[in-house]
Design an enzyme around this catalytic site. Structure first.
Site, short mmCIF file in Angstrom:
data_model
loop_
_atom_site.label_atom_id
_atom_site.label_comp_id
_atom_site.label_asym_id
_atom_site.label_seq_id
_atom_site.Cartn_x
_atom_site.Cartn_y
_atom_site.Cartn_z
N HIS A 1 23.49 39.66 -53.67
CA HIS A 1 24.70 40.38 -53.28
C HIS A 1 24.51 41.21 -52.01
O HIS A 1 25.46 41.84 -51.52
CB HIS A 1 25.17 41.30 -54.40
CG HIS A 1 25.61 40.58 -55.64
ND1 HIS A 1 26.55 39.57 -55.62
CD2 HIS A 1 25.22 40.70 -56.94
CE1 HIS A 1 26.72 39.11 -56.85
NE2 HIS A 1 25.93 39.77 -57.67
N ASP B 1 23.57 31.66 -60.41
CA ASP B 1 23.80 32.93 -61.08
C ASP B 1 25.22 32.99 -61.64
O ASP B 1 26.13 32.30 -61.15
CB ASP B 1 23.58 34.06 -60.06
CG ASP B 1 23.53 35.44 -60.68
OD1 ASP B 1 22.43 35.91 -60.96
OD2 ASP B 1 24.61 36.04 -60.87
N HIS C 1 27.24 35.39 -61.18
CA HIS C 1 28.08 35.96 -60.13
C HIS C 1 27.85 35.23 -58.80
O HIS C 1 26.73 34.82 -58.51
CB HIS C 1 27.76 37.44 -59.93
CG HIS C 1 27.88 38.26 -61.17
ND1 HIS C 1 26.80 38.54 -62.00
CD2 HIS C 1 28.96 38.87 -61.73
CE1 HIS C 1 27.21 39.29 -63.01
NE2 HIS C 1 28.51 39.50 -62.87
N ASP D 1 21.90 35.13 -66.12
CA ASP D 1 23.05 35.81 -66.71
C ASP D 1 24.22 34.87 -66.99
O ASP D 1 25.24 35.30 -67.52
CB ASP D 1 23.50 36.98 -65.84
CG ASP D 1 23.59 36.66 -64.36
OD1 ASP D 1 23.28 35.51 -63.97
OD2 ASP D 1 23.94 37.56 -63.58
#
Length: 338
Positions: free
Chosen positions: A158, A193, A195, A282
């Site tokens: 990120h 991932d 996200h 995740d």
């Protein structure tokens, strides 16, 4: 497969973040290291300490202005009367095209996208060793290893070239890819991932020497919200070199693997010399963030599918938070990748 990790990566220990306006314990805790190390060892991986690679590989991705900010902001923040124990922004520019602020408060808002990346006295050191773990894994692949695993904590995908966000400070996957480019003509990053890797996309969005491909929960109602949509294809020289595959919430093994097949097809069409896998565990059905529903055996199938692509791979740890199966999920992926 070797695992690269330095003990200094444990020291960053954020206490909180805001989620939907509510203060919550920060889930990016040092305990993740213990679970991930156990998972790597169970897969038969040798744990190796990386070398200190200095600022050069970090500065190849991140701006000098941002690096100076990360190095100095905690001490500057402590001089503010009544300041919080950790650096947490409370104001952000509407657009980042105006003047650069001189104050610590203004710079925190300029360089930190959200409240999920608090900075403490140990953050910079931990982030550097996390990045150097990724560089060392890239070095192993360049030396002839078929694959190497970088246990990167804090994670990185990120983080933009000059902005932290989402628990991330230095973009480890981008740093590994850029390091590989010093010896390879073409590199692909495959992000699996939960996200979207918005920072990774942002770093390479105008470039054609790195293909970025991401599978993730549809951001229309999920973090990071503003990036990760299917129509984001790159710009300028990078047009057509960014490929997003947003998935419906609770997508399980079958749907994830179907999308992964499409992602792998795009990577094969790019014909990279090497691959960086931004590994988020995740996406697991029992992860605290609860966005997707990949099973523990499903991670082995994901690893197998990526391994079939053929090029050597640097596997960089991204998300995957505290749950009973975190270790087993990493073991499953690494075992499947063989």
């Amino acid at each position: 497969m070797k695992t690269f990790f330095a003990d200094e990566q444990r020291k960053h220990d954020p206490t909180m973040f805001l989620s939907s306006g509510a203060q919550q314990p920060n889930p990016e805790k040092p305990e993740r290291v213990e679970r991930l190390l156990a998972g790597a060892k169970a897969a038969g991986s040798e744990i190796v300490r990386p070398r200190d690679h200095g600022l050069r590989p970090i500065a190849a991705v991140h701006s000098p202005e941002y690096i100076e900010f990360l190095q100095s902001i905690f001490l500057r923040w402590q001089r503010i009367e009544g300041a919080s124990a950790e650096v947490i922004p409370n104001i952000h520019p509407l657009a980042r095209t105006g003047r650069y602020p001189a104050s610590a408060v203004g710079q925190a808002g300029y360089h930190m996208a959200d409240t999920a990346c608090p900075i403490s006295a140990d953050t910079w050191g931990s982030a550097c060793w996390s990045a150097w773990s990724a560089v060392e894994a890239a070095e192993a692949v360049l030396a002839g290893e078929r694959s190497a695993y970088a246990l990167c904590r804090p994670p990185g995908h990120h983080a933009f070239a000059d902005v932290a966000g989402g628990f991330c400070f230095l973009n480890n996957s981008a740093i590994a890819a850029q390091h590989l480019l010093g010896h390879s003509k073409r590199v692909a990053i495959l992000d699996v991932d939960l996200h979207h890797g918005n920072g990774t996309q942002g770093i390479f969005y105008g470039r054609s020497d790195v293909l970025t491909v991401s599978l993730h929960a549809d951001p229309v109602r999920f973090y990071p919200f503003f990036w990760g949509h299917a129509d984001e294809r790159g710009e300028g020289a990078g047009l057509g070199y960014n490929f997003n595959l947003p998935l419906p919430r609770k997508t399980a093994d079958a749907g994830f693997l179907e999308a992964l097949e499409i992602a792998c097809g795009r990577i094969e069409a790019y014909a990279p010399d090497a691959i960086v896998v931004a590994l988020g565990l995740d996406a697991f059905e029992g992860d605290p963030f609860g966005g997707l529903s990949v099973s523990t055996p499903g991670f082995a199938r994901i690893g197998e599918a990526i391994a079939r692509l053929g090029p050597p791979a640097v596997i960089v740890q991204e998300g995957g938070y505290l749950c009973d199966e975190l270790s087993a999920n990493l073991t499953s992926f690494l075992t499947g990748f063989r």
